[in-house]
Design a protein around this motif. Structure first.
Motif, PDB file in Angstrom:
ATOM      1  N   THR A  88       0.831  -1.207   0.000  1.00  0.00           N
ATOM      2  CA  THR A  88       0.000   0.000   0.000  1.00  0.00           C
ATOM      3  C   THR A  88       0.866   1.258   0.000  1.00  0.00           C
ATOM      4  O   THR A  88       2.063   1.202   0.297  1.00  0.00           O
ATOM      5  CB  THR A  88      -0.896   0.045   1.254  1.00  0.00           C
ATOM      6  OG1 THR A  88      -0.052   0.163   2.418  1.00  0.00           O
ATOM      7  CG2 THR A  88      -1.777  -1.193   1.373  1.00  0.00           C
ATOM      8  N   TYR A  92       4.728   1.911   1.686  1.00  0.00           N
ATOM      9  CA  TYR A  92       5.860   2.506   0.967  1.00  0.00           C
ATOM     10  C   TYR A  92       6.240   3.879   1.523  1.00  0.00           C
ATOM     11  O   TYR A  92       7.408   4.254   1.491  1.00  0.00           O
ATOM     12  CB  TYR A  92       5.574   2.573  -0.526  1.00  0.00           C
ATOM     13  CG  TYR A  92       5.631   1.214  -1.175  1.00  0.00           C
ATOM     14  CD1 TYR A  92       6.788   0.427  -1.092  1.00  0.00           C
ATOM     15  CD2 TYR A  92       4.540   0.686  -1.843  1.00  0.00           C
ATOM     16  CE1 TYR A  92       6.847  -0.824  -1.666  1.00  0.00           C
ATOM     17  CE2 TYR A  92       4.592  -0.571  -2.426  1.00  0.00           C
ATOM     18  CZ  TYR A  92       5.745  -1.320  -2.333  1.00  0.00           C
ATOM     19  OH  TYR A  92       5.817  -2.573  -2.905  1.00  0.00           O
ATOM     20  N   LYS A 114       7.172   3.982  -5.712  1.00  0.00           N
ATOM     21  CA  LYS A 114       6.270   2.833  -5.596  1.00  0.00           C
ATOM     22  C   LYS A 114       4.983   3.246  -4.886  1.00  0.00           C
ATOM     23  O   LYS A 114       3.891   2.863  -5.301  1.00  0.00           O
ATOM     24  CB  LYS A 114       6.939   1.689  -4.834  1.00  0.00           C
ATOM     25  CG  LYS A 114       7.975   0.947  -5.637  1.00  0.00           C
ATOM     26  CD  LYS A 114       8.558  -0.202  -4.836  1.00  0.00           C
ATOM     27  CE  LYS A 114       9.584  -0.964  -5.648  1.00  0.00           C
ATOM     28  NZ  LYS A 114      10.104  -2.139  -4.917  1.00  0.00           N
ATOM     29  N   CYS A 118       0.632   3.375  -6.102  1.00  0.00           N
ATOM     30  CA  CYS A 118      -0.263   2.396  -5.487  1.00  0.00           C
ATOM     31  C   CYS A 118      -1.728   2.783  -5.659  1.00  0.00           C
ATOM     32  O   CYS A 118      -2.090   3.959  -5.591  1.00  0.00           O
ATOM     33  CB  CYS A 118       0.019   2.275  -3.986  1.00  0.00           C
ATOM     34  SG  CYS A 118       1.455   1.296  -3.590  1.00  0.00           S
TER      35      CYS A 118
END
Length: 173
Positions: A88, A92, A114, A118
């Protein structure tokens, strides 16, 4: 670096772990009461017992992050992901923020990227991770990347006075 995760983390943890019993439930209640050391111990017991191991690592990561034990927070969140926990934005973000505190700026940027990709990312998380990504580029002395990112950031968030100051600073680089 912006740190406004406390409420978000606890809410995320509660939603992520709803329906859990035993040691996990005890750890969640301890997180809510800001009893972080005790929560880590409860989550440790859950891990040792094999009780919802991914969720236990997640809760442990939050507790360590709140205690400013960033290396432990990072390890717990990485274990959460290894145990097939859902990747999630919050996970991150904790990883990125932990890496920032540990002065691992390149890794922080990777985690922020990243996190920003999400599903379920909210605008507040996007703003915080975008800003922290800029700061990480500054720490790396990658002025061109920082300038490009701050320009886009200020355009998207024109009311952020702190970012405007960063933009002025970056113009001198």
């Amino acid at each position: 670096m912006k740190k406004k995760l406390t409420v978000l983390l606890c809410v995320t943890c509660v939603f992520l772990l709803t329906g859990c019993t035993g040691k996990i439930d005890k750890g969640i209640k301890q997180l809510e009461k800001k009893e972080y050391k005790e929560a880590v111990e409860s989550f440790d017991k859950a891990i040792d017992a094999g009780e919802k191991v991914a969720e236990a690592y997640h809760g442990q990561g939050i507790a360590y992050w709140e205690m400013k034990k960033y290396d432990e927070a990072k390890k717990a969140m990485l274990n959460y992901l290894k145990e097939n926990g859902k990747p999630t934005a919050t996970v991150y973000q904790i990883l990125g923020d932990s890496e920032m505190q540990l002065k691992n700026y390149e890794e922080a940027i990777l985690y922020y990227l990243k996190g920003m990709s999400c599903e379920g990312l909210n605008e507040k998380q996007l703003q915080e991770m975008s800003y922290n990504e800029i700061i990480a580029y500054e720490k790396l002395h990658d002025w061109n990347s920082a300038k490009a990112k701050i320009s886009a950031y200020v355009e998207r968030y024109p009311d952020d006075k702190e970012a405007k100051k960063e933009a002025e600073f970056l113009e001198t680089r």
